[in-house]
Design a protein around this motif. Structure first.
Motif, PDB file in Angstrom:
ATOM      1  N   ASP A  57      -2.913  -4.297 -28.200  1.00 34.62           N
ATOM      2  CA  ASP A  57      -2.548  -5.334 -29.170  1.00 34.62           C
ATOM      3  C   ASP A  57      -2.168  -6.648 -28.487  1.00 34.62           C
ATOM      4  N   GLY A  58      -2.887  -6.989 -27.437  1.00 36.27           N
ATOM      5  CA  GLY A  58      -2.648  -8.248 -26.751  1.00 36.27           C
ATOM      6  C   GLY A  58      -1.436  -8.270 -25.842  1.00 36.27           C
ATOM      7  N   ASN A  59      -0.752  -7.147 -25.701  1.00 34.98           N
ATOM      8  CA  ASN A  59       0.437  -7.059 -24.839  1.00 34.98           C
ATOM      9  C   ASN A  59       0.121  -6.271 -23.577  1.00 34.98           C
ATOM     10  N   ILE A  60       0.591  -6.796 -22.442  1.00 32.67           N
ATOM     11  CA  ILE A  60       0.479  -6.025 -21.199  1.00 32.67           C
ATOM     12  C   ILE A  60       1.630  -5.037 -21.190  1.00 32.67           C
ATOM     13  N   LYS A  61       1.284  -3.758 -21.216  1.00 29.04           N
ATOM     14  CA  LYS A  61       2.311  -2.712 -21.246  1.00 29.04           C
ATOM     15  C   LYS A  61       2.729  -2.304 -19.839  1.00 29.04           C
ATOM     16  N   GLY A  62       1.853  -2.526 -18.880  1.00 33.93           N
ATOM     17  CA  GLY A  62       2.158  -2.184 -17.495  1.00 33.93           C
ATOM     18  C   GLY A  62       1.009  -2.592 -16.604  1.00 33.93           C
ATOM     19  N   PHE A  63       1.219  -2.482 -15.297  1.00 32.02           N
ATOM     20  CA  PHE A  63       0.168  -2.840 -14.344  1.00 32.02           C
ATOM     21  C   PHE A  63       0.324  -2.034 -13.072  1.00 32.02           C
ATOM     22  N   ILE A  64      -0.775  -1.988 -12.325  1.00 29.83           N
ATOM     23  CA  ILE A  64      -0.803  -1.252 -11.063  1.00 29.83           C
ATOM     24  C   ILE A  64      -1.852  -1.885 -10.153  1.00 29.83           C
ATOM     25  N   CYS A  65      -1.530  -1.986  -8.890  1.00 29.86           N
ATOM     26  CA  CYS A  65      -2.486  -2.450  -7.888  1.00 29.86           C
ATOM     27  C   CYS A  65      -2.904  -1.226  -7.072  1.00 29.86           C
ATOM     28  N   VAL A  66      -4.211  -1.023  -6.964  1.00 32.55           N
ATOM     29  CA  VAL A  66      -4.743   0.092  -6.174  1.00 32.55           C
ATOM     30  C   VAL A  66      -5.835  -0.479  -5.281  1.00 32.55           C
ATOM     31  N   ASN A  67      -5.679  -0.255  -3.967  1.00 33.36           N
ATOM     32  CA  ASN A  67      -6.685  -0.761  -3.031  1.00 33.36           C
ATOM     33  C   ASN A  67      -6.715   0.106  -1.769  1.00 33.36           C
ATOM     34  N   TYR A  68      -7.366  -0.399  -0.741  1.00 35.61           N
ATOM     35  CA  TYR A  68      -7.499   0.340   0.516  1.00 35.61           C
ATOM     36  C   TYR A  68      -6.575  -0.214   1.606  1.00 35.61           C
ATOM     37  N   ILE A  69      -5.656  -1.074   1.224  1.00 37.99           N
ATOM     38  CA  ILE A  69      -4.821  -1.773   2.207  1.00 37.99           C
ATOM     39  C   ILE A  69      -3.544  -0.982   2.493  1.00 37.99           C
ATOM     40  N   GLU A  70      -3.444  -0.495   3.725  1.00 43.66           N
ATOM     41  CA  GLU A  70      -2.250   0.240   4.154  1.00 43.66           C
ATOM     42  C   GLU A  70      -1.325  -0.699   4.923  1.00 43.66           C
ATOM     43  N   PRO A  71      -0.048  -0.725   4.553  1.00 42.06           N
ATOM     44  CA  PRO A  71       0.888  -1.522   5.356  1.00 42.06           C
ATOM     45  C   PRO A  71       0.867  -1.047   6.806  1.00 42.06           C
ATOM     46  N   ILE A  72       1.002  -1.971   7.735  1.00 41.72           N
ATOM     47  CA  ILE A  72       1.003  -1.633   9.169  1.00 41.72           C
ATOM     48  C   ILE A  72       2.073  -0.588   9.483  1.00 41.72           C
ATOM     49  N   GLU A  73       3.160  -0.607   8.717  1.00 40.00           N
ATOM     50  CA  GLU A  73       4.260   0.339   8.942  1.00 40.00           C
ATOM     51  C   GLU A  73       3.830   1.795   8.717  1.00 40.00           C
ATOM     52  N   TYR A  74       2.733   2.003   7.997  1.00 38.58           N
ATOM     53  CA  TYR A  74       2.241   3.367   7.773  1.00 38.58           C
ATOM     54  C   TYR A  74       1.806   4.025   9.084  1.00 38.58           C
ATOM     55  N   SER A  75       1.442   3.235  10.084  1.00 40.80           N
ATOM     56  CA  SER A  75       0.891   3.792  11.326  1.00 40.80           C
ATOM     57  C   SER A  75       1.903   4.627  12.101  1.00 40.80           C
ATOM     58  N   ASP A  76       3.187   4.465  11.831  1.00 39.98           N
ATOM     59  CA  ASP A  76       4.211   5.228  12.535  1.00 39.98           C
ATOM     60  C   ASP A  76       4.491   6.597  11.900  1.00 39.98           C
ATOM     61  N   LEU A  77       3.840   6.886  10.778  1.00 39.10           N
ATOM     62  CA  LEU A  77       4.110   8.132  10.063  1.00 39.10           C
ATOM     63  C   LEU A  77       3.044   9.179  10.333  1.00 39.10           C
ATOM     64  N   GLU A  78       3.422  10.440  10.132  1.00 40.89           N
ATOM     65  CA  GLU A  78       2.485  11.545  10.342  1.00 40.89           C
ATOM     66  C   GLU A  78       1.900  11.974   9.006  1.00 40.89           C
ATOM     67  N   TRP A  79       0.822  11.309   8.630  1.00 43.18           N
ATOM     68  CA  TRP A  79       0.113  11.637   7.399  1.00 43.18           C
ATOM     69  C   TRP A  79      -0.688  12.917   7.626  1.00 43.18           C
ATOM     70  N   SER A  80      -0.974  13.639   6.573  1.00 40.97           N
ATOM     71  CA  SER A  80      -1.665  14.913   6.746  1.00 40.97           C
ATOM     72  C   SER A  80      -3.164  14.747   6.946  1.00 40.97           C
ATOM     73  N   SER A  81      -3.676  13.542   6.711  1.00 42.01           N
ATOM     74  CA  SER A  81      -5.113  13.320   6.862  1.00 42.01           C
ATOM     75  C   SER A  81      -5.369  11.921   7.401  1.00 42.01           C
ATOM     76  N   ASN A  82      -6.480  11.791   8.103  1.00 44.19           N
ATOM     77  CA  ASN A  82      -6.916  10.486   8.582  1.00 44.19           C
ATOM     78  C   ASN A  82      -8.090   9.960   7.764  1.00 44.19           C
ATOM     79  N   GLU A  83      -8.439  10.688   6.704  1.00 45.66           N
ATOM     80  CA  GLU A  83      -9.590  10.267   5.927  1.00 45.66           C
ATOM     81  C   GLU A  83      -9.291   9.009   5.122  1.00 45.66           C
ATOM     82  N   LYS A  84     -10.346   8.386   4.663  1.00 46.36           N
ATOM     83  CA  LYS A  84     -10.236   7.168   3.869  1.00 46.36           C
ATOM     84  C   LYS A  84      -9.323   7.417   2.671  1.00 46.36           C
TER      85      LYS A  84
END
Length: 168
Positions: A57-84
């Motif tokens: 009805d013409g109102n923005i109820k919410g928003f989300i940004c989704v992309n492939y950009i990882e903050p540089i700070e992520y590199s110090d963490l042990e993620w379970s996968s290296n995949e895209k």
């Protein structure tokens, strides 16, 4: 309906941000403030095609940004996968429409978008004291990966991941 945001949506998005920042202050959550996020952050998201809005009805109820950009700070963490992976950033629900499933709808959208792009792995983060977002990530079965320092804030940010199943 969830659709890509346009530049003409930024004013309403910033109204949502300003209300959200005031609410966050009321429970001492300083994740967002007058310095971040700003309209230019959303303009950039829109230019890159990464910002999505839930509109009714013409109102923005919410928003989300989704992309492939990882903050540089992520590199110090042990993620379970290296995949895209795809990363969830800057998400908020308009205070007028809270507790009506908008946050869940946006999270489901992020997962569907990833699968549509043949990505089976999502990452995200939020301020450790942002109880609402931490709860939402847990509700959607995101796994806690670790903590990072981010944006010069005094407390750590919690980082999460989710490996998506084919049968979503």
């Amino acid at each position: 309906m969830i659709t890509k945001a346009k530049s003409s949506d930024v004013k309403e998005i910033m109204d949502i941000i300003n209300t959200t920042v005031e609410e966050m202050k009321s429970y001492n959550n300083t994740q967002w403030d007058e310095n971040y996020p700003q309209g230019k952050d959303f303009e950039k998201d829109i230019e890159q095609g990464d910002l999505y809005i839930e509109v009714e009805d013409g109102n923005i109820k919410g928003f989300i940004c989704v992309n492939y950009i990882e903050p540089i700070e992520y590199s110090d963490l042990e993620w379970s996968s290296n995949e895209k992976c795809m990363v969830v950033h800057r998400m908020a629900v308009n205070s007028k429409f809270r507790n009506s499933g908008i946050g869940s709808k946006l999270m489901n959208f992020a997962e569907e978008l990833a699968i549509k792009n043949e990505v089976k792995y999502l990452k995200t983060h939020t301020y450790s004291i942002n109880t609402k977002m931490n709860s939402l990530f847990k509700k959607f079965n995101y796994e806690f990966v670790g903590e990072m320092n981010f944006l010069g804030k005094g407390k750590p940010f919690y980082c999460y991941e989710k490996i998506l199943s084919e049968n979503k």
